[in-house]
Design a protein around this motif. Structure first.
Motif, mmCIF file in Angstrom:
data_model
loop_
_atom_site.group_PDB
_atom_site.id
_atom_site.type_symbol
_atom_site.label_atom_id
_atom_site.label_comp_id
_atom_site.label_asym_id
_atom_site.label_seq_id
_atom_site.Cartn_x
_atom_site.Cartn_y
_atom_site.Cartn_z
ATOM 1 N N THR A 101 -6.087 -25.700 -30.808
ATOM 2 C CA THR A 101 -5.138 -26.631 -30.201
ATOM 3 C C THR A 101 -4.058 -26.983 -31.213
ATOM 4 O OG1 THR A 101 -6.871 -27.575 -28.799
ATOM 5 C CG2 THR A 101 -4.875 -28.882 -29.080
ATOM 6 N N ILE A 102 -2.815 -26.769 -30.844
ATOM 7 C CA ILE A 102 -1.689 -27.130 -31.706
ATOM 8 C C ILE A 102 -1.494 -28.638 -31.594
ATOM 9 C CG2 ILE A 102 0.773 -26.855 -32.136
ATOM 10 C CD1 ILE A 102 0.517 -24.060 -30.854
ATOM 11 N N LYS A 103 -1.619 -29.325 -32.717
ATOM 12 C CA LYS A 103 -1.549 -30.781 -32.749
ATOM 13 C C LYS A 103 -0.183 -31.308 -33.187
ATOM 14 C CE LYS A 103 -5.782 -31.937 -31.652
ATOM 15 N NZ LYS A 103 -6.035 -32.910 -30.576
ATOM 16 N N TRP A 104 0.657 -30.449 -33.725
ATOM 17 C CA TRP A 104 1.971 -30.867 -34.217
ATOM 18 C C TRP A 104 2.794 -31.394 -33.045
ATOM 19 C CZ3 TRP A 104 3.621 -29.762 -39.402
ATOM 20 C CH2 TRP A 104 4.926 -30.178 -39.678
ATOM 21 N N ASN A 105 3.283 -32.622 -33.159
ATOM 22 C CA ASN A 105 4.080 -33.237 -32.103
ATOM 23 C C ASN A 105 5.555 -33.073 -32.443
ATOM 24 O OD1 ASN A 105 5.451 -34.895 -30.326
ATOM 25 N ND2 ASN A 105 3.881 -36.478 -30.344
ATOM 26 N N GLY A 164 0.487 -32.154 -28.110
ATOM 27 C CA GLY A 164 -0.607 -32.180 -29.086
ATOM 28 C C GLY A 164 -1.980 -32.334 -28.487
ATOM 29 N N LYS A 165 -2.081 -32.220 -27.181
ATOM 30 C CA LYS A 165 -3.382 -32.319 -26.518
ATOM 31 C C LYS A 165 -3.286 -31.670 -25.147
ATOM 32 C CE LYS A 165 -2.236 -36.906 -24.838
ATOM 33 N NZ LYS A 165 -2.546 -38.310 -24.832
ATOM 34 N N GLY A 166 -4.431 -31.394 -24.566
ATOM 35 C CA GLY A 166 -4.476 -30.813 -23.232
ATOM 36 C C GLY A 166 -4.272 -29.303 -23.245
ATOM 37 N N GLN A 175 -3.090 -25.686 -26.051
ATOM 38 C CA GLN A 175 -4.151 -24.760 -26.466
ATOM 39 C C GLN A 175 -3.674 -23.313 -26.489
ATOM 40 O OE1 GLN A 175 -7.413 -25.536 -23.819
ATOM 41 N NE2 GLN A 175 -7.947 -27.444 -24.844
ATOM 42 N N ILE A 176 -4.244 -22.566 -27.419
ATOM 43 C CA ILE A 176 -3.988 -21.131 -27.549
ATOM 44 C C ILE A 176 -5.315 -20.416 -27.337
ATOM 45 C CG2 ILE A 176 -3.217 -19.283 -29.086
ATOM 46 C CD1 ILE A 176 -0.949 -21.173 -28.610
ATOM 47 N N LYS A 177 -5.331 -19.446 -26.470
ATOM 48 C CA LYS A 177 -6.551 -18.683 -26.202
ATOM 49 C C LYS A 177 -6.643 -17.499 -27.160
ATOM 50 C CE LYS A 177 -7.321 -21.202 -22.555
ATOM 51 N NZ LYS A 177 -8.209 -22.321 -22.656
ATOM 52 N N ASN A 178 -7.815 -17.285 -27.719
ATOM 53 C CA ASN A 178 -7.976 -16.185 -28.679
ATOM 54 C C ASN A 178 -7.898 -14.816 -28.011
ATOM 55 O OD1 ASN A 178 -10.521 -16.628 -27.458
ATOM 56 N ND2 ASN A 178 -11.564 -15.660 -29.169
#
Length: 140
Positions: free
Chosen positions: A103-107, A113-115, A119-122
């Motif tokens: 999950t990328i948290k950088w705002n 930064g949530k939800g 998210q990035i799927k592998n």
């Protein structure tokens, strides 16, 4: 009266503590270089018994570092202070936390930064990851 004092002190500490969301994760505009995008993709993919834990990036988006866990379910963040020092030692530049797990948290004003949007799927292809990073405003 003692309960009132305790409650007042508790509320004061709760609202004015230094453990804020903004201090833990990076904020503001950030553009990742092509090499950092490749490095982030490497982090997201992981390898056998190497699951993404913490990803840090320099404020200019040119360098960074990451940590992995041996188990996906018991993966915990490392010490923020130690991780920031280690990133600075490796890069020579100030760093901030960019992602936790996948999950990328950088705002940056685009990415919440949530939800699911963060998210990035592998299993995504490199192009899908790049497209998502572009959609979130981290690459041009």
């Amino acid at each position: 009266m003692k309960v009132y004092k305790f409650f007042t002190i508790f509320l004061f500490l709760l609202f004015f503590s230094n453990n804020s969301y903004a201090a833990k994760y990076g904020t503001g505009e950030l553009k990742l270089t092509n090499s950092m995008v490749n490095y982030f993709i490497q982090y997201i993919r992981g390898k056998q018994f190497k699951y993404p834990s913490d990803f840090y990036v320099t404020l200019d988006g040119t360098d960074g570092t990451y940590w992995t866990c041996a188990e996906m379910t018991n993966c915990k963040s490392g010490s923020l202070v130690n991780d920031l020092k280690d990133c600075f030692r490796k890069t020579g530049k100030e760093c901030k936390k960019f992602a936790w797990k996948r999950t990328i948290k950088w705002n940056n004003g685009i990415n919440p930064g949530k939800g699911k949007i963060s998210q990035i799927k592998n299993k995504w292809s490199d192009q899908e990851i790049r497209s998502h990073l572009k959609k979130l405003g981290f690459i041009d």
